[in-house]
Write an enzyme that holds these catalytic residues in place. Structure first.
Site, PDB file in Angstrom:
ATOM      1  N   ASN A  17      62.571   1.384  56.786  1.00 33.16           N
ATOM      2  CA  ASN A  17      63.305   2.509  56.164  1.00 33.16           C
ATOM      3  C   ASN A  17      62.524   3.778  57.064  1.00 33.16           C
ATOM      4  OD1 ASN A  17      64.772   3.584  53.800  1.00 33.16           O
ATOM      5  ND2 ASN A  17      63.016   5.081  53.737  1.00 33.16           N
ATOM      6  N   ASP A  18      61.301   4.145  56.755  1.00 31.61           N
ATOM      7  CA  ASP A  18      60.749   5.224  57.685  1.00 31.61           C
ATOM      8  C   ASP A  18      60.809   5.129  59.179  1.00 31.61           C
ATOM      9  OD1 ASP A  18      59.612   6.133  55.353  1.00 31.61           O
ATOM     10  OD2 ASP A  18      57.944   4.734  55.457  1.00 31.61           O
ATOM     11  N   VAL A  19      61.098   4.000  59.754  1.00 31.87           N
ATOM     12  CA  VAL A  19      61.084   4.031  61.268  1.00 31.87           C
ATOM     13  C   VAL A  19      62.239   4.354  61.803  1.00 31.87           C
ATOM     14  CG1 VAL A  19      59.077   2.306  61.612  1.00 31.87           C
ATOM     15  CG2 VAL A  19      61.581   1.509  61.377  1.00 31.87           C
TER      16      VAL A  19
ATOM     17  N   ALA B 119      56.281   5.751  53.261  1.00 26.65           N
ATOM     18  CA  ALA B 119      56.123   7.301  53.457  1.00 26.65           C
ATOM     19  C   ALA B 119      56.475   8.039  52.011  1.00 26.65           C
ATOM     20  CB  ALA B 119      56.613   7.950  54.564  1.00 26.65           C
TER      21      ALA B 119
END
Length: 465
Positions: free
Chosen positions: A391-393, A432
């Site tokens: 998700n965050d990447v 995050a």
């Protein structure tokens, strides 16, 4: 009685040191990592053997040595064999902590011998003991807190205690003052105070860190383990410990800086951002915003007609143990003539190299693993991106939202591709803790469900298409 003459022991230490250096070099590449790990283990075994055979410790404490080896092996072997790949970062955190704890324990023992037996030697030895006790205790307790955060036994969100800056400063001052007292007086009780104060310092250092920053703290604590080992080596006058500690400290420092750079963050910001009122984690609540959904057959048909596909794996792939299934899907696509690669972000998962290790377990060709900086230029020519448990990447907020905790972090530019499929269990945010606007893009569709089951269904649809 020493079973090895001095020159043989020195040669053994030299060979062990070379093994450590070669091991770290081997760990720089997935192709040589396994061999490097074995060489490092061989060097450690050789170092232990030389210590036992070149001193009178073995002849006077044989029972203690044998019992310790048996207990250690009985604990370590089952854990190493059974720990799932998803828990590897926690295991690394514990390894770091054990190394720091061992250094602190050696410092306490050496200090007690100096006080009780009146041993005199290097004037810097008490300084080394105090340093080893303090840094070792900080590393041990800090590593335990990171373990608890990653294991889910405590919240992974930042924990800022009332008056945290004051408590933090007080713990630092007491630790330093007690360590100075150890160096001056060589009193064991000052050593105990250093141990306790440094442990409190470790707790207060790690508690405010949350979200995706916890793995960076693990790497930082790895570097502090090296410092503790250096201090121990000085205290006991062992050159090999000095060499090993230097290698560990340097490697941990380089890795910490590389990870921080990969996230577009400063180490100071990671450690002290929450104390300044910032946060390294957001909400853990699932979003109720509508998204476009897809079925496994929809994904299969789209993939069958694509020319280039990039798979972006993340921690969710490890949780679902879906690495073998995604490898089978990629193999099936490549047999159809589709150009498929894996886009690997340096901080995907919970530690550097996490995805590389996971995919290597499924015998994925290393040539198919493309780093983020190399895969991004090809994104505009990519037909489909499959985001599996990440998700965050791939979150564009890293580029567009200055208030986001990941702002400035280099990401994989999935939004530049023609179409994006997200494989997710739910609409909960990533580690995050922030929402990903890419999920709500017109080019994005979400396939909900367990990643392993979803990929198996896509593969079945592809083979029948």
């Amino acid at each position: 009685m020493n079973l090895l003459p001095g020159w043989v022991a020195g040669l053994g230490y030299l060979v062990a040191a070379v093994c450590f250096i070669v091991a770290i070099k081997g760990l720089a590449s997935p192709r040589t990592a396994r061999r490097g790990n074995l060489i490092g283990a061989l060097g450690a075994a050789l170092a232990v053997a030389v210590v036992l055979l070149s001193t009178d410790f073995l002849t006077t404490n044989l029972v203690i040595v044998l019992v310790t080896i048996v207990i250690g092996a009985a604990l370590a072997v089952p854990v190493a064999r059974r720990v799932p790949i998803t828990d590897m970062p926690q295991l690394v955190a514990l390894f770091n902590g054990i190394g720091g704890g061992a250094a602190a324990l050696v410092g306490i023992v050496e200090l007690s011998q100096h006080e009780v037996l009146g041993i005199e030697g290097d004037a810097m030895a008490p300084v080394a003991m105090a340093t080893g006790i303090g840094i070792g205790s900080l590393t041990l307790v800090g590593s335990i807190v990171t373990f608890l955060k990653l294991q889910g036994w405590m919240t992974s969100r930042p924990v800022v205690l009332p008056g945290a800056p004051v408590l933090f400063g007080a713990s630092v001052l007491v630790t330093v003052a007690a360590a100075v007292a150890v160096a001056v007086t060589e009193n064991i009780w000052w050593g105990v105070l250093t141990l306790v104060a440094a442990g409190a310092f470790g707790v207060l250092l790690v508690l405010p860190v949350g979200g995706a920053d916890v793995p960076i703290v693990i790497s930082l604590l790895n570097a502090t383990t090296g410092l503790a080992v250096i201090a121990t080596g000085w205290a006991v006058d062992n050159v090999l410990l000095l060499v090993a500690g230097t290698l560990i400290g340097a490697a941990g420092t380089i890795l910490t800086l590389a990870m921080a750079r990969g996230m577009g963050r400063s180490v100071a910001g990671i450690l002290f951002g929450a104390l300044r009122g910032g946060s390294t984690a957001g909400s853990t609540e699932a979003s109720d915003r509508p998204v476009r959904t897809a079925t496994a057959d929809d994904v299969a048909v789209t993939l069958a007609y694509a020319r280039r596909i990039v798979v972006v794996p993340g921690y969710g792939l490890a949780v679902a143990q879906a690495q073998h299934t995604i490898a089978e899907l990629v193999d099936a696509l490549r047999e159809r003539g589709v150009d498929v690669v894996y886009g690997i972000h340096p901080v995907a998962g919970r530690m550097p190299g996490h995805m590389n290790v996971l995919l290597a377990e499924a015998n994925v060709d290393y040539d198919l693993l493309v780093e983020a900086g190399d895969v991004n230029p090809t994104m505009p020519a990519t037909d489909v991106v499959i985001v599996v448990g990440a998700n965050d990447v791939v979150n564009p907020a890293a580029r567009t939202e200055p208030a986001a905790p990941i702002y400035g972090m280099p990401i994989i530019d999935a939004d530049a591709a023609g179409q994006v499929f997200f494989l997710k269990r739910s609409m909960r945010p990533g580690f995050a803790g922030i929402e990903n606007e890419l999920l709500f893009s017109e080019k994005t569709q979400v396939l909900f469900g367990d990643a392993k089951d979803s990929l198996a269904a896509v593969l079945a649809g592809l083979t029948s298409a």
